[in-house]
Scaffold this motif. Sequence first.
Motif, PDB file in Angstrom:
ATOM      1  N   LEU A   1     -16.094  19.147 -17.274  1.00 57.18           N
ATOM      2  CA  LEU A   1     -16.991  20.304 -17.250  1.00 57.18           C
ATOM      3  C   LEU A   1     -17.415  20.683 -18.659  1.00 57.18           C
ATOM      4  O   LEU A   1     -16.602  20.689 -19.590  1.00 57.18           O
ATOM      5  N   ASP A   2     -18.701  21.017 -18.799  1.00 53.32           N
ATOM      6  CA  ASP A   2     -19.172  21.501 -20.078  1.00 53.32           C
ATOM      7  C   ASP A   2     -18.779  22.974 -20.241  1.00 53.32           C
ATOM      8  O   ASP A   2     -18.206  23.593 -19.348  1.00 53.32           O
ATOM      9  N   GLU A   3     -19.094  23.535 -21.396  1.00 52.63           N
ATOM     10  CA  GLU A   3     -18.665  24.898 -21.706  1.00 52.63           C
ATOM     11  C   GLU A   3     -19.248  25.904 -20.719  1.00 52.63           C
ATOM     12  O   GLU A   3     -18.554  26.823 -20.261  1.00 52.63           O
ATOM     13  N   GLU A   4     -20.533  25.728 -20.358  1.00 54.19           N
ATOM     14  CA  GLU A   4     -21.156  26.655 -19.416  1.00 54.19           C
ATOM     15  C   GLU A   4     -20.472  26.592 -18.054  1.00 54.19           C
ATOM     16  O   GLU A   4     -20.195  27.622 -17.439  1.00 54.19           O
ATOM     17  N   SER A   5     -20.180  25.382 -17.584  1.00 54.95           N
ATOM     18  CA  SER A   5     -19.548  25.239 -16.277  1.00 54.95           C
ATOM     19  C   SER A   5     -18.158  25.855 -16.259  1.00 54.95           C
ATOM     20  O   SER A   5     -17.752  26.482 -15.277  1.00 54.95           O
TER      21      SER A   5
ATOM     22  N   ALA B   1     -17.175  28.361 -18.057  1.00 51.25           N
ATOM     23  CA  ALA B   1     -17.364  29.816 -18.043  1.00 51.25           C
ATOM     24  C   ALA B   1     -17.766  30.297 -16.650  1.00 51.25           C
ATOM     25  O   ALA B   1     -17.280  31.340 -16.168  1.00 51.25           O
ATOM     26  N   LEU B   2     -18.636  29.561 -15.984  1.00 52.96           N
ATOM     27  CA  LEU B   2     -19.057  29.943 -14.634  1.00 52.96           C
ATOM     28  C   LEU B   2     -17.896  29.868 -13.650  1.00 52.96           C
ATOM     29  O   LEU B   2     -17.754  30.729 -12.770  1.00 52.96           O
ATOM     30  N   LEU B   3     -17.054  28.856 -13.785  1.00 49.38           N
ATOM     31  CA  LEU B   3     -15.903  28.724 -12.902  1.00 49.38           C
ATOM     32  C   LEU B   3     -14.922  29.876 -13.139  1.00 49.38           C
ATOM     33  O   LEU B   3     -14.385  30.451 -12.172  1.00 49.38           O
ATOM     34  N   ASP B   4     -14.685  30.233 -14.386  1.00 50.16           N
ATOM     35  CA  ASP B   4     -13.818  31.377 -14.673  1.00 50.16           C
ATOM     36  C   ASP B   4     -14.387  32.648 -14.073  1.00 50.16           C
ATOM     37  O   ASP B   4     -13.649  33.485 -13.537  1.00 50.16           O
ATOM     38  N   GLU B   5     -15.709  32.809 -14.167  1.00 51.16           N
ATOM     39  CA  GLU B   5     -16.361  33.982 -13.590  1.00 51.16           C
ATOM     40  C   GLU B   5     -16.190  34.002 -12.077  1.00 51.16           C
ATOM     41  O   GLU B   5     -15.896  35.054 -11.490  1.00 51.16           O
ATOM     42  N   PHE B   6     -16.357  32.854 -11.442  1.00 52.21           N
ATOM     43  CA  PHE B   6     -16.177  32.779  -9.983  1.00 52.21           C
ATOM     44  C   PHE B   6     -14.741  33.147  -9.607  1.00 52.21           C
ATOM     45  O   PHE B   6     -14.515  33.889  -8.646  1.00 52.21           O
ATOM     46  N   ARG B   7     -13.777  32.644 -10.346  1.00 51.69           N
ATOM     47  CA  ARG B   7     -12.372  32.934 -10.039  1.00 51.69           C
ATOM     48  C   ARG B   7     -12.086  34.421 -10.147  1.00 51.69           C
ATOM     49  O   ARG B   7     -11.410  34.998  -9.278  1.00 51.69           O
TER      50      ARG B   7
END
Length: 258
Positions: free
Chosen positions: A229-233, A235-241
């Motif tokens: 995963l790249d940096e954006e992905s 961050a998005l996964l952390d946000e989803f969690r």
Amino acid sequence: MRIDVITLFPDFVRQCSEVGVVGRAQQRGLLQVETWNPRDYATDNYRTVDGRTFGGGPGMVMMIEPLRALFGALREASDEPTHVVYLSPQGARLTQDRVRKLAARPRVALLCGRYEGVDERLLAHEVDEEISVGDYVLSGGELAAAVVIDAVGRLQDGALNDAQSAQQDSFSDGLLDCPHYTRPETDALGTVPPVLLGGDHAAIRRWRRKQSLGRTWLRRPDLLAQCVLDEESRALLDEFRREHFAAQHLEAGTGPQD
């Protein structure tokens, strides 16, 4: 692309391949599906294609002779190199990556076993690859062949009315697909997420990526573990969690501090 299917039930395979995206791909000349029946290459009056297994035990095994003659005729039917796949529970798991590799070949032959399978000597000499569609047993390889034909056929250029559809499918980038919605915007079952209605394409792309990552994390963490995963992905996964755990606490009537 051409797909040859070796099967004792050619009508079943033909009917499956004549509908939907695969049928349209054939109509457009993007895909050719041909069937070959081993019984047509049997030499006795009963068109026998199976025999009892050596060593005893229940069930029958598909014989060498009819299949060997069939493969000879199959290869004479076209000058293109033929990649032969045996559909078997012992094969490698069918994945989207394996589908893409098959779809890039000019000609693939799918061997559908029946009974207890095919004589091992024939497999050793004629088969390039064994593929399984899952960890379960079917009565024969025809349903598995239909799965492969559909998965491979839809990847042929021009088979889909919108080429981006294949790029957004589950597993296309190693992740599951995001949720999709259509009319009406509001229903007794719920409303469409507002971000999808605002016309902000960057925000929509970000939301879809986050949902794809989140779904994969929830439902198929094994797939997520294989992705870089790249940096954006990340961050998005952390946000989803965070949103997921917050929703769980809210539903339970507790807070993160509890």
